[in-house]
Design a protein around this motif. Structure first.
Motif, PDB file in Angstrom:
ATOM      1  N   ALA A 222     -33.275  11.951 -56.984  1.00  0.00           N
ATOM      2  CA  ALA A 222     -32.367  12.514 -57.978  1.00  0.00           C
ATOM      3  C   ALA A 222     -33.200  13.186 -59.058  1.00  0.00           C
ATOM      4  N   PHE A 223     -32.569  14.065 -59.841  1.00  0.00           N
ATOM      5  CA  PHE A 223     -33.287  14.726 -60.928  1.00  0.00           C
ATOM      6  C   PHE A 223     -32.336  14.880 -62.098  1.00  0.00           C
ATOM      7  N   THR A 224     -32.893  15.240 -63.240  1.00  0.00           N
ATOM      8  CA  THR A 224     -32.090  15.408 -64.447  1.00  0.00           C
ATOM      9  C   THR A 224     -32.009  16.889 -64.783  1.00  0.00           C
ATOM     10  N   GLY A 225     -30.772  17.396 -64.851  1.00  0.00           N
ATOM     11  CA  GLY A 225     -30.584  18.811 -65.130  1.00  0.00           C
ATOM     12  C   GLY A 225     -29.115  19.123 -65.290  1.00  0.00           C
ATOM     13  N   ILE A 226     -28.724  20.354 -64.928  1.00  0.00           N
ATOM     14  CA  ILE A 226     -27.315  20.737 -65.077  1.00  0.00           C
ATOM     15  C   ILE A 226     -26.607  20.865 -63.737  1.00  0.00           C
ATOM     16  N   GLY A 227     -27.375  20.879 -62.609  1.00  0.00           N
ATOM     17  CA  GLY A 227     -26.737  20.848 -61.304  1.00  0.00           C
ATOM     18  C   GLY A 227     -26.368  22.192 -60.714  1.00  0.00           C
TER      19      GLY A 227
END
Length: 443
Positions: free
Chosen positions: A100-105
């Motif tokens: 998973a990653f952190t962002g806006i998608g």
């Protein structure tokens, strides 16, 4: 002497890459003597310019940064999907297919020199804010994206959970840019979702193709079959930007018993690959299938849709797909970086290349904005016999029961999704037709 040493270095570098590439290995291409001479001449020019800059440029330059910029320019001059992945970018790429990653998608690409959205990822800040496929990202936090690579843009779009980023979007039909301020969030990479439309009819959505997608699809199909055998399925590939080639092939293989799924052709014939379907205990029974696609369906999702369409395994419904018909290979480099390069074009079983043309649906249905008819006016409520004054009542001893058409989840979705609603109607028609054929065969 310089040319001979340079050629030896190039050969050693190529050999190093060969040793770090997983099978199938990339073989060394044949290079003519004239090509070698041209390469040496251009490299000498590059080395001379770099030397002059190091000595005389107005400010001291960062040699590593300048060379990486030159590599970026080299790859961007070839096609929008080839790129140099710095170590941090390569790590991010690996996260996208396994964690998973952190962002806006959103999934983005470079189209006509502009950072363009391929598709928003379902249930992410971008999707909830209304970002759509083909939206052009002109600015990120006020800075123009012109001249930036997709990975440069990704680096700006990602950040700590809860932090905000503002993107300036231009969409076809708009007169000016529109700003979207989004709060970054953890983007889960669960790629498959499903629910029962009603007993025997299933809906399965694949949002992207990751390492475990085929396994997840099998598990969801098994869950859908728990109540009773599947009599029909809607496979939703809308806004699926693609992913891993092997997962697309394996998913298509679940629905096909035999024949070609996809094949690739590139400059290096040793890397040409052909993928065939085969029936085994994991192959799904051949119930009616409807596949939903749109302009955000790209790459791996187009492989699945193309295989289903060419084998007439199901009906493709929706709008024309993105049209990414090329295959990229990731080459790990010794310093933790990676080289992403286009190595082949892929072709559907009938020999179609969908590069820049996309998959044309069998039944074209554009997504409507709200529940309106073709004139743009809201549809009037239907009037039935029961609504007429002094109508006769049903005198039958066995009144018709009001059985629900959809499950609760399906009902809430079809109210605002005309493509899904039409896919369901088509699926019902296919089931009725299949039932009629079986009846005729028995008679």
């Amino acid at each position: 002497m310089f040319q001979r040493r340079l050629f030896t270095c190039c050969r050693l570098l190529l050999l190093t890459l060969l040793l770090t590439i997983p099978a199938p290995a990339i073989a060394e291409a044949e290079i003519s003597e004239k090509q070698q001479q041209d390469t040496y001449q251009h490299l000498e020019t590059f080395a001379a310019i770099l030397s002059i800059l190091q000595e005389h440029y107005v400010e001291e330059i960062d040699t590593k940064e300048v060379i990486e910029g030159a590599i970026d320019g080299l790859l961007l001059s070839l096609d929008p999907h080839s790129s140099y992945l710095k170590p941090e970018h390569y790590r991010e790429f690996q996260e996208e297919t396994s964690g998973a990653f952190t962002g806006i998608g959103i999934e983005i690409t470079l189209k006509d020199g502009v950072i363009t959205v391929i598709a928003p990822i379902e249930d992410t800040p971008a999707a909830k804010a209304g970002i759509k496929a083909n939206d052009k990202i002109i600015k990120i936090n006020g800075d123009f994206t012109k001249g930036k690579s997709p990975f440069d843009a990704v680096k700006l779009l990602r950040g700590p959970k809860g932090s905000e980023v503002t993107i300036s979007i231009f969409r076809e039909g708009w007169q000016e840019l529109k700003d979207f301020t989004l709060s970054r969030d953890t983007i889960p990479l669960q790629s498959v979702r499903s629910f029962a439309i009603k007993p025997g009819l299933g809906y399965l959505r694949i949002s992207n193709f990751q390492r475990n997608t085929t396994k997840e699809v099998r598990e969801h199909l098994a869950e859908l079959r728990k109540a009773e055998p599947l009599r029909g399925l809607i496979l939703d590939l809308r806004n699926n930007p693609g992913g891993l080639l092997d997962q697309a092939v394996n998913v298509a293989d679940l629905f096909l018993a035999e024949g070609l799924i996809v094949y690739t052709r590139g400059r290096n014939k040793e890397l040409d690959l052909t993928y065939e379907a085969h029936r085994d205990e994991r192959t799904e029974s051949f119930y009616p299938l409807v596949v939903l696609v749109n302009e955000g369906s790209a790459s791996a999702s187009e492989i699945v849709a193309g295989a289903v369409q060419d084998h007439k395994r199901g009906v493709i419904v929706g709008s024309k797909t993105f049209g990414k018909g090329s295959v990229q290979t990731i080459v790990p480099l010794a310093d933790g970086a990676g080289l992403r390069m286009t190595t082949a074009r892929y072709y559907t079983p009938s020999g179609r290349s969908i590069q820049a043309t996309g998959i044309l649906p069998d039944i074209a249905i554009e997504l409507a904005n709200g529940s309106t008819d073709e004139t743009g006016e809201s549809s009037a409520p239907a009037v039935r016999e029961e609504d007429l004054e002094n109508h006769f009542f049903n005198q039958s001893d066995k009144p018709t029961e009001d059985t629900p058409e959809f499950s609760d989840e399906m009902r809430s979705r079809v109210e605002n999704d005309n493509q899904l609603r039409e896919a369901y109607n088509i699926l019902k028609s296919l089931i009725l037709y299949a039932s009629f054929n079986r009846q005729q065969t028995r008679e």
